[in-house]
Design a protein around this motif. Sequence first.
Motif, short mmCIF file in Angstrom:
data_model
loop_
_atom_site.label_atom_id
_atom_site.label_comp_id
_atom_site.label_asym_id
_atom_site.label_seq_id
_atom_site.Cartn_x
_atom_site.Cartn_y
_atom_site.Cartn_z
N ASP A 232 28.07 6.52 17.50
CA ASP A 232 29.23 7.65 17.50
C ASP A 232 28.89 8.64 16.38
O ASP A 232 29.41 8.96 15.35
N ALA A 233 27.73 9.48 16.93
CA ALA A 233 27.53 10.69 15.81
C ALA A 233 28.31 11.87 16.09
O ALA A 233 28.79 12.41 17.16
N SER A 234 28.68 12.33 14.80
CA SER A 234 29.28 13.57 14.90
C SER A 234 28.19 14.69 15.07
O SER A 234 27.22 14.52 14.90
N ILE A 235 28.67 16.01 15.21
CA ILE A 235 27.77 16.95 15.21
C ILE A 235 26.85 17.46 13.98
O ILE A 235 25.74 17.39 13.98
N LEU A 236 27.47 16.97 12.82
CA LEU A 236 26.72 16.96 11.51
C LEU A 236 25.89 15.75 11.41
O LEU A 236 24.66 15.97 10.84
N ASP A 237 26.46 14.64 11.99
CA ASP A 237 25.42 13.55 11.90
C ASP A 237 24.28 13.99 12.51
O ASP A 237 23.18 13.36 12.05
N GLN A 238 24.32 14.58 13.82
CA GLN A 238 22.97 14.95 14.38
C GLN A 238 22.01 15.60 13.48
O GLN A 238 20.82 15.45 13.93
N LEU A 239 22.42 16.30 12.45
CA LEU A 239 21.48 17.31 11.77
C LEU A 239 21.15 16.44 10.42
O LEU A 239 20.39 17.18 9.75
N ARG A 240 21.60 15.48 10.21
CA ARG A 240 21.64 14.85 9.11
C ARG A 240 20.27 14.63 8.31
O ARG A 240 19.74 14.64 7.16
N LEU A 241 19.29 13.87 9.27
CA LEU A 241 17.99 13.59 8.84
C LEU A 241 17.01 14.45 9.26
O LEU A 241 16.92 14.90 10.37
N PRO A 242 16.18 14.98 8.26
CA PRO A 242 15.09 16.01 8.22
C PRO A 242 14.17 15.70 9.32
O PRO A 242 13.44 14.22 9.17
N TYR A 243 13.57 16.45 10.27
CA TYR A 243 12.54 15.96 11.10
C TYR A 243 11.30 16.41 10.55
O TYR A 243 11.07 17.89 10.17
N PRO A 244 10.27 15.71 10.25
CA PRO A 244 9.05 16.21 9.51
C PRO A 244 8.11 16.92 10.56
O PRO A 244 7.50 16.00 11.41
N VAL A 245 8.27 18.02 10.46
CA VAL A 245 7.23 19.05 11.38
C VAL A 245 5.63 18.77 11.04
O VAL A 245 5.53 18.91 9.63
N GLY B 54 9.30 11.07 19.75
CA GLY B 54 9.77 9.65 19.30
C GLY B 54 8.84 9.03 18.48
O GLY B 54 9.16 8.05 17.83
N GLY B 55 7.28 9.54 18.29
CA GLY B 55 6.53 8.74 17.42
C GLY B 55 6.68 9.06 15.86
O GLY B 55 6.39 8.48 15.01
N LYS B 56 7.82 10.12 15.57
CA LYS B 56 8.16 10.18 14.25
C LYS B 56 9.47 9.49 13.84
O LYS B 56 10.16 9.63 12.93
N TRP B 57 9.90 8.35 14.61
CA TRP B 57 10.92 7.78 14.46
C TRP B 57 10.77 6.02 14.04
O TRP B 57 9.48 5.66 14.17
N TYR B 58 11.43 5.68 12.91
CA TYR B 58 11.19 4.34 12.62
C TYR B 58 11.16 3.54 13.86
O TYR B 58 10.37 2.55 14.07
N HIS B 59 12.22 3.62 14.61
CA HIS B 59 12.45 3.11 15.85
C HIS B 59 11.78 3.86 16.83
O HIS B 59 12.28 4.58 17.78
N TYR B 60 10.14 3.66 16.80
CA TYR B 60 9.33 4.88 17.55
C TYR B 60 9.43 4.55 19.06
O TYR B 60 9.73 3.38 19.65
N ASP B 61 9.01 5.55 19.61
CA ASP B 61 8.92 5.57 21.28
C ASP B 61 7.78 6.75 21.55
O ASP B 61 8.17 7.67 21.57
N THR B 62 6.63 6.35 21.34
CA THR B 62 5.64 7.41 21.15
C THR B 62 5.08 8.09 22.47
O THR B 62 4.39 9.32 22.45
N MET B 63 5.65 7.86 23.65
CA MET B 63 5.41 8.60 24.84
C MET B 63 6.48 9.60 24.97
O MET B 63 6.49 10.47 25.86
N HIS B 64 7.54 9.55 23.95
CA HIS B 64 8.81 10.66 24.48
C HIS B 64 8.63 11.73 23.55
O HIS B 64 8.63 11.72 22.40
N PHE B 65 9.23 12.59 24.30
CA PHE B 65 9.43 13.91 23.62
C PHE B 65 10.74 14.65 24.29
O PHE B 65 10.97 14.26 25.54
#
Length: 256
Positions: free
Chosen positions: A74-87, A236-247
């Motif tokens: 149950d993410a809010s719009i702010l929750d959606q942005l909370r974790l920084p994605y490592p480019v 999805g490969g940059k997630w702890y709960h990884y899914d490496t074929m997923h973009f």
Amino acid sequence: MKAAFRAMQILAALVAASVPAGAQTRTELLDRLVRAYPDFLASHDGKQILWRDGTAMPVDDGLDDKTFDQRLRDASILDQLRLPYPVGASGPPAVNADPGRFRNEPFFTKMYGDCRNGAVQRNLVTITWLPRSWGKAVRVTRINGVADRLKEVSAEIDQLEPELKAAAYPIAGVLSCRPVADTGKMSMHGYAVAIDLNLKYSDYWLWAGRGKSIPYKNRMPREIVDIFERHGFIWGGKWYHYDTMHFEYRPEMLAR
Ligand SMILES: [Zn+2]
């Protein structure tokens, strides 16, 4: 004395590591979101996102102490942005570092439609995936220019060495109208903005078994990841709960 100094150095490094490099304020995060979806979003006032059709959506649910599982479900719009994605280059993700997996369902449903009533399907267009190597038709949404961006991704992957691009076909799928296994929320595949590449090169956290910690595995070439990221897709490969074929198309996670 020397040991004490070393211990202090380690402590300082740990403290530095716990503060995300790109830590941003609420206003900066919301600015970034508005910039990422110019076709739909007009502005925000810190409390609400204002859509171009006049709709206002609250960015927060007022719950500050949600658990990881609550944010997933149950993410809010702010929750959606909370974790920084490592480019770019990054090591194995830290525990529960899943940038992009917190998704506010009303936000994406308003943008792309609901696949359960056929609204997503009305915006699908056909592109040819890897015309020089595989050349099969794939149906993706045209909303937010996703189809055009995927065409660019496809053209760039097609230029890679054969042993690298082998991980990008045959694809495992785009549109799939069903919820994510562990969250119960609509998958980004339900909006036709996510693509799964070659299953044979794929690693998925649930296949690693439900132990105390999840051992990281990946066989997706860095070159393919870099191409997707340049065009607004997170991996999805940059997630702890990884899914490496997923973009999936999530420009708000990549914008500077
Ligand atoms: Zn997927």
